[in-house]
Each structure stands twice: as C-alpha cells, then as structure tokens.
Design a protein around this motif. Structure first.
Motif, PDB file in Angstrom:
ATOM      1  N   ALA A  39      65.487  11.283 101.831  1.00  0.00           N
ATOM      2  CA  ALA A  39      66.931  11.853 101.349  1.00  0.00           C
ATOM      3  C   ALA A  39      67.428  13.024 102.264  1.00  0.00           C
ATOM      4  O   ALA A  39      68.272  13.060 103.093  1.00  0.00           O
ATOM      5  CB  ALA A  39      66.972  12.281  99.970  1.00  0.00           C
ATOM      6  N   HIS A  40      66.420  13.914 102.411  1.00  0.00           N
ATOM      7  CA  HIS A  40      66.834  15.207 103.453  1.00  0.00           C
ATOM      8  C   HIS A  40      66.967  14.446 104.818  1.00  0.00           C
ATOM      9  O   HIS A  40      67.959  15.116 105.506  1.00  0.00           O
ATOM     10  CB  HIS A  40      65.865  16.110 103.192  1.00  0.00           C
ATOM     11  N   LEU A  41      66.014  13.662 105.487  1.00  0.00           N
ATOM     12  CA  LEU A  41      66.287  13.019 106.560  1.00  0.00           C
ATOM     13  C   LEU A  41      67.573  12.276 106.939  1.00  0.00           C
ATOM     14  O   LEU A  41      68.092  12.546 107.945  1.00  0.00           O
ATOM     15  CB  LEU A  41      65.038  12.302 106.838  1.00  0.00           C
ATOM     16  N   LEU A  42      67.695  11.583 105.964  1.00  0.00           N
ATOM     17  CA  LEU A  42      69.097  10.793 105.948  1.00  0.00           C
ATOM     18  C   LEU A  42      70.271  11.701 106.010  1.00  0.00           C
ATOM     19  O   LEU A  42      71.122  11.479 106.936  1.00  0.00           O
ATOM     20  CB  LEU A  42      69.260   9.883 104.783  1.00  0.00           C
TER      21      LEU A  42
ATOM     22  N   ALA B 285      60.066  11.567 111.894  1.00  0.00           N
ATOM     23  CA  ALA B 285      59.833  11.740 110.581  1.00  0.00           C
ATOM     24  C   ALA B 285      60.389  10.938 109.764  1.00  0.00           C
ATOM     25  O   ALA B 285      59.666  10.312 108.719  1.00  0.00           O
ATOM     26  CB  ALA B 285      60.499  13.276 109.991  1.00  0.00           C
ATOM     27  N   LEU B 286      61.420  10.429 110.215  1.00  0.00           N
ATOM     28  CA  LEU B 286      62.247   9.241 109.288  1.00  0.00           C
ATOM     29  C   LEU B 286      61.220   7.896 109.536  1.00  0.00           C
ATOM     30  O   LEU B 286      61.086   7.195 108.474  1.00  0.00           O
ATOM     31  CB  LEU B 286      63.615   8.887 110.009  1.00  0.00           C
ATOM     32  N   HIS B 287      60.858   7.507 110.739  1.00  0.00           N
ATOM     33  CA  HIS B 287      59.964   6.533 110.889  1.00  0.00           C
ATOM     34  C   HIS B 287      58.700   6.520 110.347  1.00  0.00           C
ATOM     35  O   HIS B 287      58.389   5.733 109.347  1.00  0.00           O
ATOM     36  CB  HIS B 287      59.798   6.395 112.325  1.00  0.00           C
ATOM     37  N   ALA B 288      58.186   7.777 110.126  1.00  0.00           N
ATOM     38  CA  ALA B 288      56.680   7.849 109.313  1.00  0.00           C
ATOM     39  C   ALA B 288      56.974   7.884 108.055  1.00  0.00           C
ATOM     40  O   ALA B 288      56.180   7.398 107.240  1.00  0.00           O
ATOM     41  CB  ALA B 288      56.073   9.226 109.623  1.00  0.00           C
TER      42      ALA B 288
END
Length: 144
Positions: free
Chosen positions: A86-89, A64-67
């Motif tokens: 922001a949520h993924l971080l 998800a972060l990459h995408a």
C-alpha cells in the motif's frame, strides 16, 4: 558467521537476527543476514518481506514493489507485505490501487489503527480532509 553455520541455524534464529538488525536500522548487516537465510530458505516469505522492506527504506521503490509482489504471490495474506505494498503504491503515484489495498486491509483487520492511519494519510494527500479525519478518529478509537 560462515555459510556452513548458517545452514545449521533454525529458520527462527535467522528471522530473529535479520529482524533485530532491521529494527536497529542496520540495513547492510540485515541484508547480509537475509542473503544467508535465503540461501538456505529461498522461498521464505518473511525473509523476502524483510528484503523488500529494506529496499523500501533505502528508496528503491521499484525493487521493493517487485519483491513485495513476490512475497504476496507466495503468501497473499502476509500483513506486513500488504501494508508495505500500500505504501509503495502511494509512492508510485498509484493512489487508486493503494486505496484498494488499504480497504482490503481494513476489511481483514477492522481494529488496526495503523491501517486507519495509512488510509487517512492517503486520503489527506488527496485532499479529502473530511474522510481523513473520520479515518484518523476511527483509528484513535481503536488505539487511543
């Protein structure tokens, strides 16, 4: 729906279908609709964002972060992608980067209660309860 009819559908119809499936949490069907849409519109940031969101809700944080980074490379102001990042971080234990993303969002959307809530959650996890309370109060002021 087969591949030939997908290419005949306008982008708005593909986005509507995929978005409705995501809203209903029919992620496997949404992923298929997104795949069909990306076959015709490979650079569409909204389709890419929906794919990243599905990765996020299915706990594929790195994918998800990459995408979402790919989405932001094409559309740096994409609101949903920025919030998702922001949520993924946060999930990746990169609190400092997440905080910068929330601050950036609040600069661009100073009356967005969701951004205040997201930033408040981050500060609460960091045990900065006074700051979290102020952020939550400000968010409630904008959307009671």
């Amino acid at each position: 729906m087969n591949e030939s009819t997908t290419s005949d559908l306008p982008l708005s119809s593909l986005l509507q279908e995929a978005g409705m499936l995501v809203e209903r949490r029919r992620y496997s069907q949404a992923r298929e609709a997104i795949r069909r849409g990306l076959a015709v519109h490979p650079d569409n940031p909204e389709l890419q964002y929906l794919a990243a969101f599905i990765d996020y809700v299915e706990d594929r944080t790195e994918a998800a972060l990459h995408a979402v980074d790919d989405v932001l490379a094409r559309a740096p102001d994409h609101y949903g992608a920025r919030k998702l990042r922001a949520h993924l971080l946060e999930d990746s234990k990169r609190s400092g980067d997440a905080e910068l993303m929330w601050i950036s969002l609040l600069r661009d959307y100073p009356e967005d209660a969701d951004c205040y809530a997201g930033y408040a959650e981050l500060t609460m996890r960091a045990l900065d309860l006074e700051k979290a309370e102020k952020l939550a109060s400000e968010g409630l002021r904008h959307e009671p």
